[in-house]
Design a protein around this motif. Structure first.
Motif, PDB file in Angstrom:
ATOM      1  N   CYS A 125      27.295  36.611  37.331  1.00  0.00           N
ATOM      2  CA  CYS A 125      27.176  37.101  38.717  1.00  0.00           C
ATOM      3  C   CYS A 125      26.457  38.446  38.725  1.00  0.00           C
ATOM      4  CB  CYS A 125      28.555  37.265  39.337  1.00  0.00           C
ATOM      5  SG  CYS A 125      28.487  38.084  40.946  1.00  0.00           S
ATOM      6  N   TRP A 126      25.423  38.558  39.566  1.00  0.00           N
ATOM      7  CA  TRP A 126      24.622  39.783  39.546  1.00  0.00           C
ATOM      8  C   TRP A 126      25.384  40.968  40.095  1.00  0.00           C
ATOM      9  CZ3 TRP A 126      20.482  36.200  41.750  1.00  0.00           C
ATOM     10  CH2 TRP A 126      20.866  35.678  42.988  1.00  0.00           C
ATOM     11  N   TYR A 127      26.442  40.744  40.856  1.00  0.00           N
ATOM     12  CA  TYR A 127      27.245  41.887  41.319  1.00  0.00           C
ATOM     13  C   TYR A 127      28.142  42.384  40.184  1.00  0.00           C
ATOM     14  CZ  TYR A 127      25.478  40.662  45.892  1.00  0.00           C
ATOM     15  OH  TYR A 127      24.643  40.395  46.941  1.00  0.00           O
ATOM     16  N   LEU A 128      28.761  41.439  39.468  1.00  0.00           N
ATOM     17  CA  LEU A 128      29.580  41.839  38.321  1.00  0.00           C
ATOM     18  C   LEU A 128      28.728  42.581  37.283  1.00  0.00           C
ATOM     19  CD1 LEU A 128      32.139  41.783  36.554  1.00  0.00           C
ATOM     20  CD2 LEU A 128      31.490  39.496  35.804  1.00  0.00           C
ATOM     21  N   ARG A 129      27.483  42.146  37.107  1.00  0.00           N
ATOM     22  CA  ARG A 129      26.630  42.707  36.052  1.00  0.00           C
ATOM     23  C   ARG A 129      25.843  43.923  36.523  1.00  0.00           C
ATOM     24  NH1 ARG A 129      26.302  39.782  30.795  1.00  0.00           N
ATOM     25  NH2 ARG A 129      27.860  38.186  31.123  1.00  0.00           N
ATOM     26  N   HIS A 130      26.043  44.347  37.763  1.00  0.00           N
ATOM     27  CA  HIS A 130      25.302  45.512  38.252  1.00  0.00           C
ATOM     28  C   HIS A 130      26.037  46.794  37.852  1.00  0.00           C
ATOM     29  CE1 HIS A 130      23.017  48.219  40.677  1.00  0.00           C
ATOM     30  NE2 HIS A 130      22.247  47.243  41.106  1.00  0.00           N
ATOM     31  N   PRO A 131      25.363  47.693  37.132  1.00  0.00           N
ATOM     32  CA  PRO A 131      26.078  48.877  36.633  1.00  0.00           C
ATOM     33  C   PRO A 131      26.558  49.821  37.747  1.00  0.00           C
ATOM     34  CG  PRO A 131      23.731  48.979  36.058  1.00  0.00           C
ATOM     35  CD  PRO A 131      23.972  47.630  36.657  1.00  0.00           C
ATOM     36  N   ASP A 132      25.957  49.734  38.931  1.00  0.00           N
ATOM     37  CA  ASP A 132      26.312  50.679  39.994  1.00  0.00           C
ATOM     38  C   ASP A 132      27.213  50.083  41.066  1.00  0.00           C
ATOM     39  OD1 ASP A 132      24.685  52.525  38.721  1.00  0.00           O
ATOM     40  OD2 ASP A 132      22.914  51.819  39.785  1.00  0.00           O
ATOM     41  N   LEU A 133      27.626  48.840  40.885  1.00  0.00           N
ATOM     42  CA  LEU A 133      28.436  48.205  41.931  1.00  0.00           C
ATOM     43  C   LEU A 133      29.820  47.868  41.396  1.00  0.00           C
ATOM     44  CD1 LEU A 133      25.808  45.749  43.488  1.00  0.00           C
ATOM     45  CD2 LEU A 133      26.530  47.981  44.367  1.00  0.00           C
ATOM     46  N   GLU A 134      30.788  47.865  42.286  1.00  0.00           N
ATOM     47  CA  GLU A 134      32.141  47.461  41.913  1.00  0.00           C
ATOM     48  C   GLU A 134      32.538  46.244  42.718  1.00  0.00           C
ATOM     49  OE1 GLU A 134      34.939  50.647  42.177  1.00  0.00           O
ATOM     50  OE2 GLU A 134      34.457  51.338  40.146  1.00  0.00           O
ATOM     51  N   CYS A 135      32.746  45.146  42.050  1.00  0.00           N
ATOM     52  CA  CYS A 135      33.201  43.935  42.719  1.00  0.00           C
ATOM     53  C   CYS A 135      34.666  43.727  42.333  1.00  0.00           C
ATOM     54  CB  CYS A 135      32.336  42.752  42.312  1.00  0.00           C
ATOM     55  SG  CYS A 135      32.633  42.214  40.628  1.00  0.00           S
ATOM     56  N   LEU A 136      35.233  42.643  42.804  1.00  0.00           N
ATOM     57  CA  LEU A 136      36.641  42.374  42.496  1.00  0.00           C
ATOM     58  C   LEU A 136      36.905  42.402  41.000  1.00  0.00           C
ATOM     59  CD1 LEU A 136      37.818  39.439  44.788  1.00  0.00           C
ATOM     60  CD2 LEU A 136      38.691  41.784  44.726  1.00  0.00           C
ATOM     61  N   LYS A 137      35.992  41.812  40.243  1.00  0.00           N
ATOM     62  CA  LYS A 137      36.201  41.713  38.807  1.00  0.00           C
ATOM     63  C   LYS A 137      35.980  43.046  38.092  1.00  0.00           C
ATOM     64  CE  LYS A 137      35.658  36.906  37.511  1.00  0.00           C
ATOM     65  NZ  LYS A 137      36.914  36.844  36.729  1.00  0.00           N
ATOM     66  N   SER A 138      35.221  43.939  38.702  1.00  0.00           N
ATOM     67  CA  SER A 138      34.971  45.217  38.020  1.00  0.00           C
ATOM     68  C   SER A 138      35.734  46.364  38.686  1.00  0.00           C
ATOM     69  CB  SER A 138      33.469  45.500  37.955  1.00  0.00           C
ATOM     70  OG  SER A 138      32.882  45.450  39.237  1.00  0.00           O
ATOM     71  N   GLY A 139      36.815  46.027  39.391  1.00  0.00           N
ATOM     72  CA  GLY A 139      37.698  47.071  39.898  1.00  0.00           C
ATOM     73  C   GLY A 139      37.521  47.413  41.362  1.00  0.00           C
ATOM     74  N   GLY A 140      36.614  46.723  42.044  1.00  0.00           N
ATOM     75  CA  GLY A 140      36.384  47.007  43.461  1.00  0.00           C
ATOM     76  C   GLY A 140      37.357  46.248  44.349  1.00  0.00           C
ATOM     77  N   ALA A 141      37.185  46.419  45.678  1.00  0.00           N
ATOM     78  CA  ALA A 141      38.151  45.872  46.621  1.00  0.00           C
ATOM     79  C   ALA A 141      37.771  44.493  47.123  1.00  0.00           C
ATOM     80  CB  ALA A 141      38.295  46.826  47.808  1.00  0.00           C
ATOM     81  N   SER A 142      36.504  44.107  46.984  1.00  0.00           N
ATOM     82  CA  SER A 142      36.133  42.813  47.550  1.00  0.00           C
ATOM     83  C   SER A 142      35.029  42.158  46.728  1.00  0.00           C
ATOM     84  CB  SER A 142      35.654  42.987  48.997  1.00  0.00           C
ATOM     85  OG  SER A 142      34.506  43.814  49.007  1.00  0.00           O
ATOM     86  N   CYS A 143      34.874  40.860  46.961  1.00  0.00           N
ATOM     87  CA  CYS A 143      33.799  40.108  46.315  1.00  0.00           C
ATOM     88  C   CYS A 143      32.518  40.389  47.077  1.00  0.00           C
ATOM     89  CB  CYS A 143      34.111  38.615  46.336  1.00  0.00           C
ATOM     90  SG  CYS A 143      32.719  37.605  45.805  1.00  0.00           S
TER      91      CYS A 143
END
Lengths: 335, 210
Positions: A125-143
C-alpha cells in the motif's frame, strides 16, 4: 540505510533468542528483498539483522528443504522463488505453485527472495510505504486509502484498513491445502497456512499471527488427490515485473467429468488470501462445462464492497476464476 | 597540456563532481553515532557479529581474489561502484526494480542494489567487466554492438548479464520467449528490447554453429 550489525547465528535457538531480546530492532533476514526496501525508504532502522542464511547445515536443514514427501512436497522457508520455479520433479498437480513462483517479481529478485519472505512481506500500500504519512498500520488514526487513491486496494474483507495481501505464493499454497510449521517459545506447531494470515480487524500491526521471535520453518503440501489439477491466473498492468491487480489460484479434483473437490483462492483483492467458498460449493458435484463456469464465476465476488476506484477488480476477478476453471478442467473457452 | 591530467566525463564526476553530491545524500547516518554494538550485557551465543563499522570480507570478483572492507549496510552495488570504482554495473532505481545493476553471483543473476556487500563473502561475483575474455568482448557483447541493441546504454550492463546467464544455462536453440523471460526484469526506456532479443538469438546461433 542507517548503520547496523549483521548477526550470523548457527543455531535456531540462538537466532530466536537474539531476535526475541529486541524484536523490533532485530528482524530476521532471509532474502532481504522486502526488508532492505523498507530500510532504504527509512521505514525501518534495525540495529541488527539476524541472518537466517547463516544457520548451520543441520540447524537450517528444514528451512532449506525442497523435497518430495509421500506424494506431497516440503518447502523450506529459505527456498528461493527461483529454486521453487525450476524444481525438477514437482508433481504436475502442483502446477499453480510453479506458475506463481515463476511469475512473481523479476528473475533477479526471484533468486534472492524466499518462500518465507514472500508470505511474510509487508503490504505494498502506497500510504503504508510513504515515509511522511501515517495510516492505520503505521500509527495513524485512519486508513488513507479508503477515501484516497485506492485502485489497487481490497474489494473483499477490507476495513478498517484496505490493504491487499502482497504474497503471490499464498494463493496457490492455500489452494493446495498447505500447512505451515512454526517454531516458537512452546516448541513447534503446525497449522493450515490460511490460519497464518490475520485480517486488519484482528491485527493492525502485522498481517500474520506469528508472535515476536517466532520463525516460519517450512510448508508442507499434502499428497494430491488422484485427478487433482491446479492453475494460477493473474492480471497485471505490465506483462512482466508488476504487482498483480488480481490473481486466482485454484485446485480441482475431477473424476471423469465431475468435479469432486475445489479450492478457489483469490489474491490481491483482500487483506488475506481469500477463499471463494461460494464458488467452491457451487462447483462440487457438478459436471465441468463452460456453462457451469460462466454461472459460478460471478460468485467469486460475493460480499465484495469495492472502493471508489477499484470496482474493476470485481469483473476482473470473475474473469480470472472463469479462465482458471477452463484451463484446470481442460474445457475450451467458447468465445 | 604537459602534465595535465586527462579529463573524462566519468573521471570528472569521480574526482570532484560526485563527491559533494554523495556526501549530501548520505542522510542521517553520516552524522550519527554508529548503531549500538553487541554489548557485554547481551553476549552473542552461537553467532558471529559483523559491524557496525567496516569489516573485511573475501570474494572473487571477475575471476580475481579480492579482500575488501565494507560496512554491513553497504550494498554490493555501492562496494562495486563507489569503493572499487568498477562502474560498469549501473545504479538506477536502487530497489531491485529495473535490472540495471544485475550481476552474477555464483552464476545466478542478482540485483546488486538488493544484495549486501557482506552477502558475497566467499562467493564469485561477475560484473559486465567480467564478460570479456582477455579484453575481447564476448560473442554476446559483439552481437549487441552489431545489432544496435542499445541506445543510451544505461540498461546494457544488466541486459548483458541477464542474457549471458541465459546463454550459459540454456541447452539447445533459444526461443524468443526464453529471452523475454530472462530480461523480464530489465527496463530499457529507449525501447531496445527487440534488438536485445535479436542480438541474443544471434549469439546463441553463433554458439550452436560452432
Amino acid at each position: 540505510m542507517r548503520p547496523f550489525s549483521l548477526i550470523r547465528p548457527t543455531t535456531l535457538a540462538a537466532a530466536r533468542a537474539r531476535a526475541l531480546a529486541e524484536p523490533q530492532a532485530r528482524p530476521f533476514r532471509a532474502g532481504g528483498i522486502d526488508l532492505l526496501g523498507l530500510m532504504k525508504e527509512g521505514l525501518r532502522a534495525p540495529a541488527e539483522l539476524i541472518e537466517l542464511h547463516a544457520l548451520s547445515a543441520t540447524e537450517g536443514a528444514e528451512m532449506r528443504a525442497l523435497a518430495a514427501t509421500e506424494g506431497g512436497l516440503r518447502v523450506g522457508a529459505l527456498v528461493s522463488l527461483a529454486a521453487l520455479a525450476r524444481a525438477k520433479g514437482l508433481p504436475p498437480s502442483f502446477e499453480a505453485l510453479r506458475e506463481a513462483a515463476s511469475s512473481a517479481a523479476t528473475p533477479a529478485i526471484r533468486e534472492a527472495a524466499t518462500v518465507g519472505g514472500n508470505l511474510l512481506q509487508r503490504p505494498r500500500c502506497w500510504y503504508l510505504r510513504h515515509p511522511d504519512l501515517e495510516c492505520l498500520k503505521s500509527g495513524g488514526a485512519s486508513c488513507l486509502a479508503e477515501g484516497g487513491e485506492n485502485r489497487l486496494h481490497a474489494i473483499l474483507g477490507g476495513g478498517p484498513c484496505y490493504i491487499v495481501h502482497p504474497s503471490t505464493l499464498a494463493a496457490p499454497l492455500v489452494a493446495l491445502a498447505a500447512t505451515v510449521t512454526i517454531l516458537g517459545g512452546g516448541g513447534r506447531r503446525t497449522l493450515p497456512l490460511e490460519e497464518l494470515f490475520a485480517p486488519p480487524r484482528e491485527r493492525i500491526d502485522a498481517e500474520h499471527r506469528l508472535a515476536a521471535g517466532e520463525l516460519l520453518l517450512a510448508l508442507e503440501l499434502p499428497a494430491p488427490a488422484p485427478g487433482l489439477r491446479s492453475v494460477y491466473e493473474v492480471a497485471k498492468e505490465k506483462l512482466s515485473h508488476d504487482w498483480p491487480l488480481a490473481e486466482v489460484a485454484l485446485s480441482v479434483v475431477v473424476e471423469g467429468q465431475t468435479i469432486r473437490g475445489a479450492r478457489v483462492v483469490l489474491g490481491h483483492v483482500a487483506p488475506i488470501p481469500w477463499r471463494a467458498l461460494a464458488v467452491e460449493q457451487a462447483l462440487v458435484g457438478q459436471v465441468a462445462s463452460a456453462e457451469l463456469f460462466a454461472r459460478v464465476a460471478p460468485l467469486a465476488s460475493v460480499g465484495a464492497r469495492p472502493l471508489a476506484q477499484n470496482g474493476y477488480k470485481v469483473a476482473l476477478t470473475q474473469g480470472l476464476v472463469r479462465a482458471a476453471l477452463h484451463r484446470a478442467c481442460d474445457v475450451p473457452i467458447p468465445e | 597540456m604537459t602534465g595535465a591530467t586527462k579529463l573524462t566525463r566519468r573521471g570528472l564526476l569521480r574526482g570532484f563532481g560526485a563527491a559533494p553530491v554523495i556526501a549530501s545524500c548520505a542522510g542521517p547516518s553520516s552524522g550519527e553515532a554508529a548503531a549500538e554494538a553487541v554489548s557485554p550485557a547481551d553476549p552473542l551465543i552461537d553467532a558471529v557479529a559483523i559491524g557496525p563499522g567496516l569489516a573485511p570480507l573475501d570474494l572473487r570478483l571477475n575471476g580475481a581474489a579480492r579482500t575488501v572492507e565494507a560496512a554491513p549496510q553497504a550494498t554490493l552495488l555501492a562496494l562495486l561502484r563507489d569503493q572499487l570504482a568498477i562502474t560498469g554495473t549501473k545504479e538506477v532505481c536502487d530497489r531491485g526494480a529495473c535490472g540495471a545493476c544485475n550481476v552474477l553471483i555464483d552464476g545466478e543473476v542478482r540485483s546488486a542494489c538488493m544484495t549486501l556487500a557482506h552477502d558475497v563473502a566467499g562467493r564469485e561475483v561477475t560484473t559486465v567487466e567480467g564478460l570479456a575474455t582477455s579484453g575481447a568482448p564476448s560473442p554476446l557483447q559483439r552481437a549487441f554492438v552489431e545489432l544496435d541493441a542499445l541506445q543510451c546504454g544505461y540498461c546494457t550492463s544488466g541486459m548483458l548479464i541477464s542474457c549471458s546467464a541465459l546463454l550459459s544455462r540454456a541447452r539447445g536453440p533459444l526461443s524468443r520467449a526464453q529471452i523475454q523471460g530472462a530480461i523480464a526484469g530489465n527496463l530499457c526506456r529507449c525501447g531496445c528490447y527487440e534488438q536485445v532479443i535479436a542480438a541474443t538469438l544471434s549469439a546463441a546461433g553463433e554458439r550452436s554453429a560452432l
